[in-house]
Design an enzyme around this catalytic site. Structure first.
Site, PDB file in Angstrom:
ATOM      1  N   ASP A  84      17.609   3.319  -2.012  1.00 47.52           N
ATOM      2  CA  ASP A  84      17.591   4.774  -1.877  1.00 47.52           C
ATOM      3  C   ASP A  84      16.340   5.202  -1.099  1.00 47.52           C
ATOM      4  OD1 ASP A  84      18.421   7.397  -2.377  1.00 47.52           O
ATOM      5  OD2 ASP A  84      17.362   7.504  -4.295  1.00 47.52           O
ATOM      6  N   GLY A 178      15.313  16.538  -7.935  1.00 48.93           N
ATOM      7  CA  GLY A 178      14.743  17.082  -9.172  1.00 48.93           C
ATOM      8  C   GLY A 178      15.480  18.351  -9.569  1.00 48.93           C
TER       9      GLY A 178
HETATM   10  P1  13P Z   1      18.274  14.091  -8.317  1.00 47.73           P
HETATM   11  O1  13P Z   1      17.119  13.374  -8.934  1.00 47.73           O
HETATM   12  O2  13P Z   1      17.972  15.509  -8.038  1.00 47.73           O
HETATM   13  O3  13P Z   1      19.520  13.903  -9.102  1.00 47.73           O
HETATM   14  O4  13P Z   1      18.497  13.439  -6.875  1.00 47.73           O
HETATM   15  C1  13P Z   1      18.863  12.085  -6.772  1.00 47.73           C
HETATM   16  C2  13P Z   1      18.897  11.621  -5.373  1.00 47.73           C
HETATM   17  O5  13P Z   1      19.224  12.353  -4.471  1.00 47.73           O
HETATM   18  C3  13P Z   1      18.548  10.229  -5.097  1.00 47.73           C
HETATM   19  O6  13P Z   1      18.379   9.977  -3.749  1.00 47.73           O
END
Ligand code: 13P
EC number: 4.1.2.13
Length: 287
Positions: A84, A178
């Site tokens: 990610d 977040g």
């Molecule tokens: P959130 O933490 O807002 O759910 O986002 C997750 C995300 O986009 C990981 O790349």
């Protein structure tokens, strides 16, 4: 066995649902997500940020753990192990460690440099049978030290990156990592529509899945989003369930301090969150 995310996302795009990417932090997280995906017969993408990879002692550990867990738990649904918001160097480390998918987040580079680096990774991923996600425009907020200003993507730049042959594209459309602030104006569907027009069939990725209202999720899927990332929401439900257990004094009763007992309510809470999301995204029964 791990699979690339390409096929599952193409199916999702065609079937008008989205596959969830759930970020993992440790063994409990991974186990809860895999068991829920299997129970619901849903494809799933396990997301690993560079920070979480480091925390778990490195990408090789993560890759070995996930592969062994799939085998020992008898998981039959398609599972992709995905980096990610990878840096250029991080992408190479994950290719070497045996991930099945990577995201190269070149959104902070000038577009030409983003294009060149993405082009190089497209070639390598194709050779290895891995899927590749690219990003244009940045996702607002902060995730594991990756900070974005939340600029909306420029559709012409999206086309440049999509034309390189990436498998999925994350385009900033006012989404934030977040929790969303009270005064968040919502997703920019006008930008999403323009991006979709520019990139055609490319499965689109919606980051910052935590806290986006259901109607916006459904609309985003109808406009071409085929992958939705969720991280913070699992962390919040894990923390709340763990707090409840400790505040009820359960860790002090009998052998309630045993880590397998102490972490169990949090692990169950993650399962519940993942289930809700898979139902909302429409991926249940699509394995
Ligand atoms: P959130 O933490 O807002 O759910 O986002 C997750 C995300 O986009 C990981 O790349």
């Amino acid at each position: 066995m791990l699979v690339s995310a390409k096929e599952m996302l193409e199916k999702a795009r065609d079937g008008k649902y989205a596959v969830g990417q759930f970020n993992i932090n440790n063994l409990e997280w991974t186990k809860s997500i895999l068991l829920t995906a299997e129970e619901l017969k849903s494809p799933v993408i396990l997301g690993v940020s560079e920070g979480a990879g480091k925390y778990m002692t490195g990408f090789k550990t993560v890759s070995a753990m996930v592969k062994a867990m799939i085998e020992e738990l008898g998981i039959t649904v398609p599972v992709a192990l995905h980096l990610d918001h990878g840096t250029y160097e991080g992408c190479y480390k994950c290719i070497e460690a045996g991930f099945s998918s990577i995201m190269f987040d070149g959104s902070h580079y000038p577009i030409e440099e983003n294009v060149e680096k993405t082009r190089e990774l497209v070639k390598i991923c194709a050779e290895k049978g891995m899927s590749l996600e690219a990003e244009v425009g940045s996702i607002g907020g902060e995730e594991d030290g990756v900070v974005g200003m939340g600029e909306c993507a420029d559709p012409a730049e999206c086309k440049k990156i999509a034309d390189l042959g990436v498998d999925m594209l994350a385009a900033g459309i006012g989404n934030i990592h977040g929790q969303y602030p009270e005064n968040w104006p919502g997703l920019r569907f006008d930008v999403l529509e323009e991006v979709k027009k520019a990139v055609g069939d490319m499965p689109l990725v919606l980051h910052g899945g935590t806290g986006i209202p259901e109607d916006m999720i459904k609309k985003a899927i109808s406009l071409g989003v085929a992958k939705i990332n969720v991280n913070t929401e699992c962390q919040l439900s894990f923390a709340a369930a763990t707090r409840k257990y400790i505040e009820a004094g359960k860790d002090l009763q009998g052998k309630g301090f045993d880590p397998r007992k102490l972490l169990a309510p949090g692990a169950e809470a993650i399962k519940e969150t993942v289930k809700e999301k898979m139902e909302l995204f429409g991926s249940v029964g699509k394995a």
